[in-house]
Design a protein around this motif. Structure first.
Motif, PDB file in Angstrom:
ATOM      1  N   MET A   1       0.845  -1.183   0.000  1.00 41.54           N
ATOM      2  CA  MET A   1       0.000   0.000   0.000  1.00 41.54           C
ATOM      3  C   MET A   1       0.892   1.250   0.000  1.00 41.54           C
ATOM      4  SD  MET A   1      -3.197   0.933   2.442  1.00 41.54           S
ATOM      5  CE  MET A   1      -2.553   1.822   3.816  1.00 41.54           C
ATOM      6  N   LYS A   2       0.530   2.216  -0.801  1.00 42.94           N
ATOM      7  CA  LYS A   2       1.291   3.464  -0.865  1.00 42.94           C
ATOM      8  C   LYS A   2       1.052   4.261   0.410  1.00 42.94           C
ATOM      9  CE  LYS A   2       2.487   2.797  -5.161  1.00 42.94           C
ATOM     10  NZ  LYS A   2       3.786   2.429  -5.555  1.00 42.94           N
ATOM     11  N   THR A   3       2.071   5.011   0.803  1.00 44.34           N
ATOM     12  CA  THR A   3       1.953   5.797   2.029  1.00 44.34           C
ATOM     13  C   THR A   3       1.434   7.191   1.715  1.00 44.34           C
ATOM     14  OG1 THR A   3       4.206   6.636   1.858  1.00 44.34           O
ATOM     15  CG2 THR A   3       3.895   4.561   3.055  1.00 44.34           C
ATOM     16  N   ALA A   4       0.954   7.860   2.758  1.00 42.08           N
ATOM     17  CA  ALA A   4       0.444   9.217   2.608  1.00 42.08           C
ATOM     18  C   ALA A   4       1.533  10.148   2.082  1.00 42.08           C
ATOM     19  CB  ALA A   4      -0.100   9.715   3.941  1.00 42.08           C
ATOM     20  N   SER A   5       2.761   9.974   2.538  1.00 44.75           N
ATOM     21  CA  SER A   5       3.842  10.864   2.089  1.00 44.75           C
ATOM     22  C   SER A   5       4.109  10.695   0.590  1.00 44.75           C
ATOM     23  CB  SER A   5       5.115  10.627   2.894  1.00 44.75           C
ATOM     24  OG  SER A   5       5.569   9.304   2.739  1.00 44.75           O
ATOM     25  N   TYR A   6       3.937   9.490   0.073  1.00 46.39           N
ATOM     26  CA  TYR A   6       4.104   9.249  -1.363  1.00 46.39           C
ATOM     27  C   TYR A   6       3.086  10.071  -2.153  1.00 46.39           C
ATOM     28  CZ  TYR A   6       3.761   6.769  -5.824  1.00 46.39           C
ATOM     29  OH  TYR A   6       3.696   6.457  -7.153  1.00 46.39           O
ATOM     30  N   TYR A   7       1.827  10.019  -1.740  1.00 45.74           N
ATOM     31  CA  TYR A   7       0.781  10.761  -2.439  1.00 45.74           C
ATOM     32  C   TYR A   7       0.956  12.269  -2.260  1.00 45.74           C
ATOM     33  CZ  TYR A   7      -1.538   6.318  -3.207  1.00 45.74           C
ATOM     34  OH  TYR A   7      -1.831   5.042  -3.598  1.00 45.74           O
ATOM     35  N   LEU A   8       1.434  12.695  -1.096  1.00 48.65           N
ATOM     36  CA  LEU A   8       1.698  14.121  -0.899  1.00 48.65           C
ATOM     37  C   LEU A   8       2.797  14.609  -1.841  1.00 48.65           C
ATOM     38  CD1 LEU A   8       1.502  14.544   2.972  1.00 48.65           C
ATOM     39  CD2 LEU A   8      -0.032  15.509   1.260  1.00 48.65           C
ATOM     40  N   ARG A   9       3.828  13.800  -2.021  1.00 47.49           N
ATOM     41  CA  ARG A   9       4.904  14.162  -2.960  1.00 47.49           C
ATOM     42  C   ARG A   9       4.349  14.320  -4.380  1.00 47.49           C
ATOM     43  NH1 ARG A   9       8.046  10.553  -0.347  1.00 47.49           N
ATOM     44  NH2 ARG A   9       7.721   8.940  -1.900  1.00 47.49           N
ATOM     45  N   LEU A  10       3.508  13.389  -4.795  1.00 47.91           N
ATOM     46  CA  LEU A  10       2.909  13.484  -6.128  1.00 47.91           C
ATOM     47  C   LEU A  10       2.045  14.727  -6.249  1.00 47.91           C
ATOM     48  CD1 LEU A  10       1.925   9.790  -6.900  1.00 47.91           C
ATOM     49  CD2 LEU A  10       3.728  11.138  -7.970  1.00 47.91           C
ATOM     50  N   SER A  11       1.296  15.031  -5.206  1.00 46.70           N
ATOM     51  CA  SER A  11       0.454  16.222  -5.217  1.00 46.70           C
ATOM     52  C   SER A  11       1.289  17.481  -5.414  1.00 46.70           C
ATOM     53  CB  SER A  11      -0.337  16.305  -3.907  1.00 46.70           C
ATOM     54  OG  SER A  11      -1.130  17.466  -3.887  1.00 46.70           O
ATOM     55  N   VAL A  12       2.394  17.572  -4.700  1.00 45.98           N
ATOM     56  CA  VAL A  12       3.279  18.738  -4.831  1.00 45.98           C
ATOM     57  C   VAL A  12       3.864  18.815  -6.235  1.00 45.98           C
ATOM     58  CG1 VAL A  12       5.477  19.731  -4.044  1.00 45.98           C
ATOM     59  CG2 VAL A  12       3.804  18.901  -2.381  1.00 45.98           C
ATOM     60  N   GLU A  13       4.259  17.678  -6.786  1.00 47.18           N
ATOM     61  CA  GLU A  13       4.811  17.656  -8.142  1.00 47.18           C
ATOM     62  C   GLU A  13       3.801  18.178  -9.163  1.00 47.18           C
ATOM     63  OE1 GLU A  13       6.413  13.825  -9.173  1.00 47.18           O
ATOM     64  OE2 GLU A  13       7.658  13.783  -7.362  1.00 47.18           O
ATOM     65  N   TYR A  14       2.544  17.769  -9.022  1.00 47.82           N
ATOM     66  CA  TYR A  14       1.529  18.226  -9.965  1.00 47.82           C
ATOM     67  C   TYR A  14       1.181  19.696  -9.749  1.00 47.82           C
ATOM     68  CZ  TYR A  14       0.863  13.722 -12.149  1.00 47.82           C
ATOM     69  OH  TYR A  14       1.058  12.583 -12.874  1.00 47.82           O
ATOM     70  N   GLU A  15       1.237  20.173  -8.513  1.00 48.99           N
ATOM     71  CA  GLU A  15       1.016  21.597  -8.269  1.00 48.99           C
ATOM     72  C   GLU A  15       2.129  22.419  -8.921  1.00 48.99           C
ATOM     73  OE1 GLU A  15       0.512  22.427  -4.120  1.00 48.99           O
ATOM     74  OE2 GLU A  15      -1.384  21.338  -4.025  1.00 48.99           O
ATOM     75  N   GLU A  16       3.356  21.942  -8.834  1.00 48.75           N
ATOM     76  CA  GLU A  16       4.479  22.627  -9.477  1.00 48.75           C
ATOM     77  C   GLU A  16       4.330  22.601 -10.998  1.00 48.75           C
ATOM     78  OE1 GLU A  16       7.862  20.605  -7.869  1.00 48.75           O
ATOM     79  OE2 GLU A  16       7.743  21.685  -5.958  1.00 48.75           O
ATOM     80  N   ALA A  17       3.876  21.483 -11.531  1.00 45.21           N
ATOM     81  CA  ALA A  17       3.653  21.388 -12.976  1.00 45.21           C
ATOM     82  C   ALA A  17       2.553  22.358 -13.406  1.00 45.21           C
ATOM     83  CB  ALA A  17       3.291  19.961 -13.365  1.00 45.21           C
ATOM     84  N   ALA A  18       1.532  22.501 -12.585  1.00 48.43           N
ATOM     85  CA  ALA A  18       0.447  23.437 -12.902  1.00 48.43           C
ATOM     86  C   ALA A  18       0.974  24.864 -12.946  1.00 48.43           C
ATOM     87  CB  ALA A  18      -0.668  23.316 -11.873  1.00 48.43           C
ATOM     88  N   ALA A  19       1.866  25.197 -12.039  1.00 47.07           N
ATOM     89  CA  ALA A  19       2.424  26.551 -12.007  1.00 47.07           C
ATOM     90  C   ALA A  19       3.246  26.836 -13.260  1.00 47.07           C
ATOM     91  CB  ALA A  19       3.284  26.729 -10.758  1.00 47.07           C
ATOM     92  N   GLN A  20       3.805  25.800 -13.871  1.00 46.73           N
ATOM     93  CA  GLN A  20       4.642  25.974 -15.055  1.00 46.73           C
ATOM     94  C   GLN A  20       3.878  25.755 -16.367  1.00 46.73           C
ATOM     95  OE1 GLN A  20       7.959  23.354 -14.542  1.00 46.73           O
ATOM     96  NE2 GLN A  20       8.592  24.308 -12.628  1.00 46.73           N
ATOM     97  N   ALA A  21       2.639  25.341 -16.277  1.00 43.49           N
ATOM     98  CA  ALA A  21       1.866  25.024 -17.477  1.00 43.49           C
ATOM     99  C   ALA A  21       1.617  26.279 -18.305  1.00 43.49           C
ATOM    100  CB  ALA A  21       0.545  24.378 -17.094  1.00 43.49           C
ATOM    101  N   ALA A  22       1.618  26.083 -19.605  1.00 45.82           N
ATOM    102  CA  ALA A  22       1.499  27.211 -20.522  1.00 45.82           C
ATOM    103  C   ALA A  22       0.061  27.705 -20.705  1.00 45.82           C
ATOM    104  CB  ALA A  22       2.086  26.827 -21.876  1.00 45.82           C
ATOM    105  N   ASP A  23      -0.913  26.822 -20.569  1.00 53.01           N
ATOM    106  CA  ASP A  23      -2.295  27.240 -20.832  1.00 53.01           C
ATOM    107  C   ASP A  23      -3.228  26.849 -19.683  1.00 53.01           C
ATOM    108  OD1 ASP A  23      -3.685  24.504 -21.672  1.00 53.01           O
ATOM    109  OD2 ASP A  23      -1.692  24.568 -22.605  1.00 53.01           O
ATOM    110  N   ARG A  24      -4.403  27.464 -19.681  1.00 56.25           N
ATOM    111  CA  ARG A  24      -5.368  27.246 -18.599  1.00 56.25           C
ATOM    112  C   ARG A  24      -5.819  25.795 -18.502  1.00 56.25           C
ATOM    113  NH1 ARG A  24     -10.322  31.216 -18.539  1.00 56.25           N
ATOM    114  NH2 ARG A  24     -10.732  30.134 -16.593  1.00 56.25           N
TER     115      ARG A  24
END
Length: 62
Positions: A1-24
């Motif tokens: 089973m994946k741990t909460a910290s694993y999913y939190l890391r993924l969440s942060v990665e996607y938030e960072e990707a959203a900040a760098q995304a070119a379009d809405r």
């Protein structure tokens, strides 16, 4: 089973990707994924604590 910290890391990665995304649309997709992983992290944390799970079940029965 994946741990909460694993999913939190993924969440942060996607938030960072959203900040760098070119379009809405891309930002929205990345933020949706980040939110999903945050929800998974919360669920994993909840399920990792048996006392919370028992309390929740007892509360539902009453």
């Amino acid at each position: 089973m994946k741990t909460a910290s694993y999913y939190l890391r993924l969440s942060v990665e996607y938030e960072e990707a959203a900040a760098q995304a070119a379009d809405r649309f891309s930002r929205h997709q990345f933020l949706t994924l980040a939110n999903s992983y945050l929800t998974l992290a919360r669920s994993a944390e909840f399920l990792s604590r048996p006392q919370l799970l028992r309390a929740h079940r007892q509360q539902k029965e009453t």
